[in-house]
Design a protein around this motif. Structure first.
Motif, PDB file in Angstrom:
ATOM      1  N   LYS A 124     -14.465  -2.437   0.716  1.00 32.29           N
ATOM      2  CA  LYS A 124     -14.229  -3.281   1.889  1.00 32.29           C
ATOM      3  C   LYS A 124     -12.813  -3.046   2.415  1.00 32.29           C
ATOM      4  CE  LYS A 124     -16.134  -7.288   2.329  1.00 32.29           C
ATOM      5  NZ  LYS A 124     -16.546  -8.700   2.262  1.00 32.29           N
ATOM      6  N   THR A 125     -12.604  -3.466   3.632  1.00 32.74           N
ATOM      7  CA  THR A 125     -11.242  -3.576   4.139  1.00 32.74           C
ATOM      8  C   THR A 125     -10.662  -4.910   3.673  1.00 32.74           C
ATOM      9  OG1 THR A 125     -12.061  -4.566   6.183  1.00 32.74           O
ATOM     10  CG2 THR A 125     -11.721  -2.183   6.184  1.00 32.74           C
ATOM     11  N   GLY A 126      -9.339  -4.991   3.645  1.00 28.51           N
ATOM     12  CA  GLY A 126      -8.683  -6.235   3.272  1.00 28.51           C
ATOM     13  C   GLY A 126      -8.530  -7.176   4.449  1.00 28.51           C
ATOM     14  N   PRO A 127      -7.869  -8.301   4.231  1.00 25.66           N
ATOM     15  CA  PRO A 127      -7.728  -9.300   5.307  1.00 25.66           C
ATOM     16  C   PRO A 127      -6.870  -8.811   6.472  1.00 25.66           C
ATOM     17  CG  PRO A 127      -6.463  -9.933   3.360  1.00 25.66           C
ATOM     18  CD  PRO A 127      -7.293  -8.773   2.962  1.00 25.66           C
ATOM     19  N   GLN A 128      -6.075  -7.767   6.260  1.00 22.93           N
ATOM     20  CA  GLN A 128      -5.256  -7.210   7.338  1.00 22.93           C
ATOM     21  C   GLN A 128      -5.860  -5.921   7.901  1.00 22.93           C
ATOM     22  OE1 GLN A 128      -2.771  -9.149   8.286  1.00 22.93           O
ATOM     23  NE2 GLN A 128      -3.307 -10.483   6.563  1.00 22.93           N
ATOM     24  N   GLY A 129      -7.062  -5.561   7.425  1.00 22.00           N
ATOM     25  CA  GLY A 129      -7.695  -4.332   7.886  1.00 22.00           C
ATOM     26  C   GLY A 129      -8.224  -4.457   9.305  1.00 22.00           C
ATOM     27  N   THR A 130      -8.625  -3.300   9.869  1.00 22.95           N
ATOM     28  CA  THR A 130      -9.190  -3.272  11.227  1.00 22.95           C
ATOM     29  C   THR A 130     -10.541  -2.567  11.181  1.00 22.95           C
ATOM     30  OG1 THR A 130      -6.937  -3.112  12.120  1.00 22.95           O
ATOM     31  CG2 THR A 130      -8.764  -2.635  13.617  1.00 22.95           C
ATOM     32  N   PRO A 131     -11.644  -3.328  11.240  1.00 21.97           N
ATOM     33  CA  PRO A 131     -11.708  -4.795  11.244  1.00 21.97           C
ATOM     34  C   PRO A 131     -11.436  -5.356   9.838  1.00 21.97           C
ATOM     35  CG  PRO A 131     -13.910  -3.881  11.191  1.00 21.97           C
ATOM     36  CD  PRO A 131     -12.984  -2.709  11.322  1.00 21.97           C
ATOM     37  N   ALA A 132     -11.104  -6.630   9.777  1.00 18.24           N
ATOM     38  CA  ALA A 132     -10.739  -7.268   8.515  1.00 18.24           C
ATOM     39  C   ALA A 132     -11.968  -7.605   7.671  1.00 18.24           C
ATOM     40  CB  ALA A 132      -9.945  -8.547   8.781  1.00 18.24           C
ATOM     41  N   ASP A 133     -11.794  -7.541   6.357  1.00 17.79           N
ATOM     42  CA  ASP A 133     -12.799  -8.023   5.390  1.00 17.79           C
ATOM     43  C   ASP A 133     -14.207  -7.536   5.751  1.00 17.79           C
ATOM     44  OD1 ASP A 133     -13.988  -9.352   3.301  1.00 17.79           O
ATOM     45  OD2 ASP A 133     -13.698 -11.373   4.131  1.00 17.79           O
ATOM     46  N   THR A 134     -14.356  -6.224   5.832  1.00 16.16           N
ATOM     47  CA  THR A 134     -15.605  -5.629   6.303  1.00 16.16           C
ATOM     48  C   THR A 134     -16.102  -4.581   5.319  1.00 16.16           C
ATOM     49  OG1 THR A 134     -14.967  -5.985   8.607  1.00 16.16           O
ATOM     50  CG2 THR A 134     -16.686  -4.343   8.201  1.00 16.16           C
ATOM     51  N   ASN A 135     -17.411  -4.600   5.030  1.00 16.37           N
ATOM     52  CA  ASN A 135     -18.002  -3.600   4.149  1.00 16.37           C
ATOM     53  C   ASN A 135     -17.962  -2.228   4.805  1.00 16.37           C
ATOM     54  OD1 ASN A 135     -19.099  -5.216   1.840  1.00 16.37           O
ATOM     55  ND2 ASN A 135     -20.156  -6.255   3.504  1.00 16.37           N
ATOM     56  N   ARG A 136     -17.625  -1.221   3.990  1.00 13.19           N
ATOM     57  CA  ARG A 136     -17.539   0.141   4.470  1.00 13.19           C
ATOM     58  C   ARG A 136     -18.265   1.077   3.497  1.00 13.19           C
ATOM     59  NH1 ARG A 136     -17.181   1.184   8.931  1.00 13.19           N
ATOM     60  NH2 ARG A 136     -16.115   3.174   8.592  1.00 13.19           N
ATOM     61  N   PRO A 137     -18.760   2.233   3.969  1.00  7.56           N
ATOM     62  CA  PRO A 137     -19.256   3.245   3.034  1.00  7.56           C
ATOM     63  C   PRO A 137     -18.167   3.565   2.009  1.00  7.56           C
ATOM     64  CG  PRO A 137     -19.808   3.864   5.278  1.00  7.56           C
ATOM     65  CD  PRO A 137     -18.894   2.671   5.380  1.00  7.56           C
ATOM     66  N   TRP A 138     -18.577   3.817   0.793  1.00  9.21           N
ATOM     67  CA  TRP A 138     -17.602   4.008  -0.280  1.00  9.21           C
ATOM     68  C   TRP A 138     -16.685   5.191   0.025  1.00  9.21           C
ATOM     69  CZ3 TRP A 138     -19.309   2.565  -5.846  1.00  9.21           C
ATOM     70  CH2 TRP A 138     -19.890   1.286  -5.826  1.00  9.21           C
ATOM     71  N   GLY A 139     -15.396   4.941  -0.109  1.00 10.70           N
ATOM     72  CA  GLY A 139     -14.383   5.926   0.227  1.00 10.70           C
ATOM     73  C   GLY A 139     -13.756   5.677   1.577  1.00 10.70           C
ATOM     74  N   ASP A 140     -14.392   4.869   2.430  1.00 15.86           N
ATOM     75  CA  ASP A 140     -13.863   4.564   3.755  1.00 15.86           C
ATOM     76  C   ASP A 140     -13.165   3.207   3.796  1.00 15.86           C
ATOM     77  OD1 ASP A 140     -14.920   6.922   4.594  1.00 15.86           O
ATOM     78  OD2 ASP A 140     -16.606   6.047   5.702  1.00 15.86           O
ATOM     79  N   GLY A 141     -13.303   2.418   2.737  1.00 16.15           N
ATOM     80  CA  GLY A 141     -12.669   1.109   2.684  1.00 16.15           C
ATOM     81  C   GLY A 141     -11.351   1.163   1.926  1.00 16.15           C
ATOM     82  N   GLN A 142     -10.881   0.004   1.514  1.00 10.94           N
ATOM     83  CA  GLN A 142      -9.569  -0.098   0.859  1.00 10.94           C
ATOM     84  C   GLN A 142      -9.640  -0.677  -0.554  1.00 10.94           C
ATOM     85  OE1 GLN A 142      -8.107  -2.614   4.118  1.00 10.94           O
ATOM     86  NE2 GLN A 142      -6.575  -1.054   4.579  1.00 10.94           N
ATOM     87  N   THR A 143     -10.838  -1.059  -1.015  1.00  6.76           N
ATOM     88  CA  THR A 143     -10.965  -1.587  -2.379  1.00  6.76           C
ATOM     89  C   THR A 143     -10.557  -0.500  -3.371  1.00  6.76           C
ATOM     90  OG1 THR A 143     -12.837  -2.933  -1.660  1.00  6.76           O
ATOM     91  CG2 THR A 143     -12.525  -2.685  -4.033  1.00  6.76           C
ATOM     92  N   PRO A 144      -9.676  -0.799  -4.321  1.00 13.74           N
ATOM     93  CA  PRO A 144      -9.222   0.232  -5.273  1.00 13.74           C
ATOM     94  C   PRO A 144     -10.272   0.515  -6.356  1.00 13.74           C
ATOM     95  CG  PRO A 144      -8.157  -1.850  -5.761  1.00 13.74           C
ATOM     96  CD  PRO A 144      -8.962  -2.081  -4.504  1.00 13.74           C
ATOM     97  N   ILE A 145     -11.359   1.144  -5.943  1.00 14.79           N
ATOM     98  CA  ILE A 145     -12.494   1.380  -6.843  1.00 14.79           C
ATOM     99  C   ILE A 145     -12.081   2.199  -8.054  1.00 14.79           C
ATOM    100  CG2 ILE A 145     -14.725   2.546  -7.033  1.00 14.79           C
ATOM    101  CD1 ILE A 145     -15.337   1.668  -4.178  1.00 14.79           C
ATOM    102  N   ALA A 146     -11.341   3.281  -7.831  1.00 12.44           N
ATOM    103  CA  ALA A 146     -10.944   4.146  -8.950  1.00 12.44           C
ATOM    104  C   ALA A 146     -10.066   3.384  -9.939  1.00 12.44           C
ATOM    105  CB  ALA A 146     -10.225   5.384  -8.438  1.00 12.44           C
TER     106      ALA A 146
END
Length: 300
Positions: free
Chosen positions: A230-252
């Motif tokens: 997902k994007t974070g609260p300051q992302g554009t757009p904020a708090d939004t699900n994204r295909p894996w690798g396109d978001g900001q969640t620190p999956i690794a």
């Protein structure tokens, strides 16, 4: 010396047995989604867009996605077991139904190589008899506990049943951690059989903070993690699900921390981003499985 020889021989036998089981599973075409010591699974909610929502189709989808572990949604389970239509009829059925059909379900999943890790069935608004039923089904399926949305009210309602059945209430979060007054610890302190199904995507989307901080602090109370990007609260757009690798969640970071510390935490994919044209939920879940594999057990 004799004791050493027996111990060494026993170790050889056990090693051979484990290798034989692994080979047999692969030969039988069973999935194996444990990578580098970390069990990757998925909540079967991920398959909600598939045309067939039956339990047998759900199992087929899990195997096709390469999953050897699932958090199983309760709806298809009850339908397979024969729940009648109508709220009153369903309540009466739950409090009197035999566990035989649920034993069939456990065997069906076991034979295909898929472990039912958690069952999502019931909630704090159910009657005592229905909650007992939910835990009995959970036990029959071989799951660790039932998952539900986190709240102090749900904890107080469900804890006595978890203690009675010696299973867990496994709490899932959405955006609650974004509230400064929210505390995982406050709810977990109400009882030892209250655990977490920590949704790191929702946590990151609501707070922008690295979920590893919570995992380090509460790992002994975390049964499973819901993983999404997902994007974070300051992302554009904020708090939004994204295909894996396109978001900001620190999956690794999350996967490698669990792997390094060898914590027995199952990591469950929750597919929530928009499925691309020409694909489907099974293919996208498999892509998420491979994403995890490439982090945990990259090919040399």
């Amino acid at each position: 010396m004799k004791i050493f020889k027996q111990t060494a021989w026993t170790a050889v036998i056990l090693t051979f047995a484990v290798c034989s089981m692994h080979f047999s599973a692969r030969a039988a075409g069973k999935p194996d989604s444990k990578f580098g010591g970390v069990q990757i699974g998925a909540i079967t909610y991920s398959f909600r867009s598939m045309p067939d929502q039956s339990l047998t189709a759900t199992l087929d989808n899990a195997v096709a996605a390469g999953l050897s572990s699932v958090e199983l949604m309760g709806g298809p389970v009850e339908q397979y077991a024969g729940i009648p239509a109508g709220e009153d009829a369903a309540r009466a059925w739950r409090t009197g139904v035999s566990m035989d059909r649920f034993k069939e379900i456990r065997k069906m999943f076991h034979d295909r190589g898929v472990k039912i890790d958690i069952l999502k069935l019931g909630d704090a608004g159910w009657s005592d008899g229905e909650i007992d039923y939910a835990f009995n089904v959970c036990k029959t399926l071989g799951a660790k506990g039932i998952s539900t949305e986190i709240s102090a009210e749900a904890a107080l309602r469900l804890l006595p049943f978890a203690e009675k059945h010696k299973l867990y209430v496994i709490f899932h979060n959405h955006g609650q951690p974004g509230n400064p007054d929210f505390s995982f610890e406050r709810i977990l302190s109400l009882g030892g059989r209250l655990m977490l199904n920590f949704d790191v995507g929702h946590y990151f989307g609501a707070t922008g903070r690295n979920p590893c901080d919570i995992i380090r602090r509460l790992h002994s109370r975390i049964v499973s993690i819901h993983l999404k990007d997902k994007t974070g609260p300051q992302g554009t757009p904020a708090d939004t699900n994204r295909p894996w690798g396109d978001g900001q969640t620190p999956i690794a970071d999350i996967l490698l921390l669990i792997q390094k510390e060898k914590w027995p935490v199952t990591v469950d994919i929750e597919l929530e981003y928009d499925i691309p044209d020409g694909s489907d939920a099974v293919r996208e879940t498999n892509r998420c499985v491979e994403y995890c594999r490439n982090i945990l057990a990259p090919k040399k």
